[in-house]
Motif scaffolding. Structure first.
Motif, PDB file in Angstrom:
ATOM      1  N   SER A   1       0.824  -1.210   0.000  1.00 23.55           N
ATOM      2  CA  SER A   1       0.000   0.000   0.000  1.00 23.55           C
ATOM      3  C   SER A   1       0.857   1.258   0.000  1.00 23.55           C
ATOM      4  CB  SER A   1      -0.933  -0.001   1.217  1.00 23.55           C
ATOM      5  OG  SER A   1      -1.905  -1.008   1.097  1.00 23.55           O
ATOM      6  N   LEU A   2       1.935   1.265   0.767  1.00 22.16           N
ATOM      7  CA  LEU A   2       2.820   2.424   0.799  1.00 22.16           C
ATOM      8  C   LEU A   2       3.510   2.625  -0.548  1.00 22.16           C
ATOM      9  CD1 LEU A   2       4.454   2.136   4.341  1.00 22.16           C
ATOM     10  CD2 LEU A   2       2.851   3.884   3.556  1.00 22.16           C
ATOM     11  N   HIS A   3       3.892   1.529  -1.192  1.00 30.05           N
ATOM     12  CA  HIS A   3       4.489   1.650  -2.523  1.00 30.05           C
ATOM     13  C   HIS A   3       3.484   2.232  -3.513  1.00 30.05           C
ATOM     14  CE1 HIS A   3       7.979  -1.451  -1.912  1.00 30.05           C
ATOM     15  NE2 HIS A   3       8.080  -0.386  -1.149  1.00 30.05           N
ATOM     16  N   ALA A   4       2.210   1.864  -3.385  1.00 23.56           N
ATOM     17  CA  ALA A   4       1.179   2.417  -4.271  1.00 23.56           C
ATOM     18  C   ALA A   4       1.023   3.917  -4.045  1.00 23.56           C
ATOM     19  CB  ALA A   4      -0.149   1.698  -4.038  1.00 23.56           C
ATOM     20  N   VAL A   5       1.108   4.347  -2.781  1.00 19.65           N
ATOM     21  CA  VAL A   5       1.053   5.781  -2.487  1.00 19.65           C
ATOM     22  C   VAL A   5       2.277   6.477  -3.076  1.00 19.65           C
ATOM     23  CG1 VAL A   5       1.037   7.523  -0.647  1.00 19.65           C
ATOM     24  CG2 VAL A   5      -0.339   5.444  -0.408  1.00 19.65           C
ATOM     25  N   ALA A   6       3.437   5.838  -2.951  1.00 19.25           N
ATOM     26  CA  ALA A   6       4.673   6.429  -3.474  1.00 19.25           C
ATOM     27  C   ALA A   6       4.674   6.517  -4.995  1.00 19.25           C
ATOM     28  CB  ALA A   6       5.879   5.627  -2.979  1.00 19.25           C
ATOM     29  N   ASP A   7       3.799   5.764  -5.659  1.00 16.95           N
ATOM     30  CA  ASP A   7       3.633   5.923  -7.109  1.00 16.95           C
ATOM     31  C   ASP A   7       2.997   7.269  -7.448  1.00 16.95           C
ATOM     32  OD1 ASP A   7       4.683   3.426  -7.698  1.00 16.95           O
ATOM     33  OD2 ASP A   7       2.713   2.435  -7.729  1.00 16.95           O
ATOM     34  N   MET A   8       2.261   7.843  -6.473  1.00 18.63           N
ATOM     35  CA  MET A   8       1.526   9.102  -6.707  1.00 18.63           C
ATOM     36  C   MET A   8       2.276  10.323  -6.212  1.00 18.63           C
ATOM     37  SD  MET A   8      -2.217   7.900  -5.319  1.00 18.63           S
ATOM     38  CE  MET A   8      -2.310   6.208  -4.771  1.00 18.63           C
ATOM     39  N   ALA A   9       3.038  10.173  -5.126  1.00 18.22           N
ATOM     40  CA  ALA A   9       3.757  11.305  -4.525  1.00 18.22           C
ATOM     41  C   ALA A   9       4.893  10.756  -3.675  1.00 18.22           C
ATOM     42  CB  ALA A   9       2.819  12.146  -3.655  1.00 18.22           C
ATOM     43  N   ALA A  10       5.938  11.551  -3.523  1.00 11.90           N
ATOM     44  CA  ALA A  10       7.046  11.138  -2.661  1.00 11.90           C
ATOM     45  C   ALA A  10       6.536  10.910  -1.242  1.00 11.90           C
ATOM     46  CB  ALA A  10       8.133  12.210  -2.660  1.00 11.90           C
ATOM     47  N   VAL A  11       7.022   9.853  -0.615  1.00  9.71           N
ATOM     48  CA  VAL A  11       6.645   9.521   0.764  1.00  9.71           C
ATOM     49  C   VAL A  11       7.900   9.557   1.620  1.00  9.71           C
ATOM     50  CG1 VAL A  11       5.691   7.782   2.316  1.00  9.71           C
ATOM     51  CG2 VAL A  11       4.739   8.050   0.006  1.00  9.71           C
ATOM     52  N   VAL A  12       7.853  10.325   2.716  1.00 12.45           N
ATOM     53  CA  VAL A  12       8.948  10.353   3.682  1.00 12.45           C
ATOM     54  C   VAL A  12       8.485   9.609   4.923  1.00 12.45           C
ATOM     55  CG1 VAL A  12      10.530  11.779   5.023  1.00 12.45           C
ATOM     56  CG2 VAL A  12       9.712  12.585   2.797  1.00 12.45           C
ATOM     57  N   LEU A  13       9.243   8.592   5.308  1.00 16.73           N
ATOM     58  CA  LEU A  13       8.872   7.745   6.430  1.00 16.73           C
ATOM     59  C   LEU A  13       9.981   7.757   7.480  1.00 16.73           C
ATOM     60  CD1 LEU A  13       7.236   5.570   7.913  1.00 16.73           C
ATOM     61  CD2 LEU A  13       8.145   3.873   6.327  1.00 16.73           C
TER      62      LEU A  13
END
Length: 361
Positions: free
Chosen positions: A222-234
């Motif tokens: 799910s996080l990878h799918a979000v990262a397909d749309m926008a950069a994710v900082v975790l």
């Protein structure tokens, strides 16, 4: 007559709650002792908060470190029993729902020392959450129950707590946020992490998301799918890090996994985010005040006020990508409701209640 209040903190969420309470009690001339159990013990999870929030250095650091719930709680109880017996405070103040909170309350109750619980009455009604057990036990034993929201007051009343013990005071964590908000530098956060355009902040640490291998696999997808749309900082909590890594968390170029951040840096990052994905209680509250959409990856929340009067919503792991796309398309809200008494003055109200309690004793 000299009066001494002993504060017990142990984990990252406790420190922004304790800071305004300690300042307000100091303004009233009340002697204070700060005990840090060391439940969270590295710099980014602990020490940086004392520097950034102008908290006094702990008078006592127990250094209990990590361990299972039973091991950690037992070590804290053993050490606190010695401290309470030696110092004999007039009142012990505990914060939130971590193991240090319930350990301190149990020890104080058996030594007949009164306890005040800051953030009393929050309920998820999910007994699989260790924090829910801590909340229930702490509120059953505490003498002064300091609630952050009307639903918390109602829960305590439904559990048979006498109204004289319950005080609706607001949220001291928001006192800290509002006092520091001018230091939350979005431009610096963007520069630090090389972020252009919209970005997402994620925080994950609860057992329901990071303990079971299948849950972890679903979470990473799910996080990878979000990262397909926008950069994710975790900023990644130590808990569950190895399992998330094994599931391929680090394999997506748009997902930036970083070490835990200090309060000011983290809040600067959150302030500029398009939305936040989290399973943290405190982040639900902080985003509510900042107007940042918050997607909470849990089936329930002990902070429903952040949904009715804020920017929070509960989502499942499989629904996250679709909801994330919806939130990105909608953009940040221009206006939003904020819960009652989340106004930066909770520390003063708490100090007034505690001062009156000590006077009446």
């Amino acid at each position: 007559m000299s009066r001494t209040v002993l504060h017990v903190t142990g984990a990252r969420p406790n420190f922004p709650k304790a800071a305004p309470v300690m300042r307000a009690l100091a303004d009233r001339g009340i002697d204070q002792i700060l005990v840090h159990t060391g439940q969270h013990y590295d710099d980014k999870m602990s020490d940086v908060f004392f520097r950034e929030l102008d908290l006094p250095r702990p008078d006592i650091n127990l250094g209990v470190g990590s361990g299972s719930h039973g091991e950690q709680t037992a070590r804290i109880m053993i050490e606190l029993e010695r401290v309470f017996t030696e110092r004999r405070p007039d009142l012990v103040v505990v914060y939130g729902d971590v193991n240090s909170t319930v350990a301190a309350t149990l020890v104080a109750a058996k030594l007949l020392i009164p306890t005040a619980h800051v953030e009393a009455g929050l309920r998820s009604f999910d007994l699989t959450m260790p924090e829910e057990i801590n909340r229930l036990v702490t509120d059953k034993l505490a003498d002064v129950l300091l609630a952050t929201s009307p639903d918390a007051v109602a829960h305590l009343g439904n559990e048979g707590v006498h109204p004289d013990r319950i005080h609706f005071v607001g949220n001291p964590m928001i006192d800290t946020l509002l006092a520091q908000i001018d230091r939350f530098d979005v431009a610096r956060a963007r520069e630090t992490f090389g972020l252009e355009g919209g970005y997402v902040v994620a925080t994950l640490h609860r057992p329901g998301n990071v303990d079971d291998p299948q849950d972890v696999k679903e979470m990473v997808a799910s996080l990878h799918a979000v990262a397909d749309m926008a950069a994710v900082v975790l900023p990644l909590h130590p808990r569950g890090r190895a399992r998330l890594a094994d599931a391929g968390l680090f394999d997506h170029p748009g997902l930036h996994v970083v070490e835990p951040l200090g309060y000011i840096d983290f809040m600067g990052l959150v302030r500029g985010a398009s939305f936040v994905v989290t399973d943290s209680g405190g982040v639900q509250e902080e985003t509510t005040v900042l107007g940042v959409p918050c997607l909470t990856l849990r089936p329930n929340t002990e902070r429903p006020v952040t949904i009715t009067d804020g920017t929070n919503r509960l989502v499942t792991r499989d629904a996250l990508p679709a909801v994330a796309a919806e939130v990105l398309a909608a953009g940040r809200p221009a206006t939003w409701p904020v819960p009652a008494l989340w106004d930066g003055k909770a520390g003063e109200r708490i100090a007034r209640v505690l001062d009156g309690f000590l006077e009446n004793r």
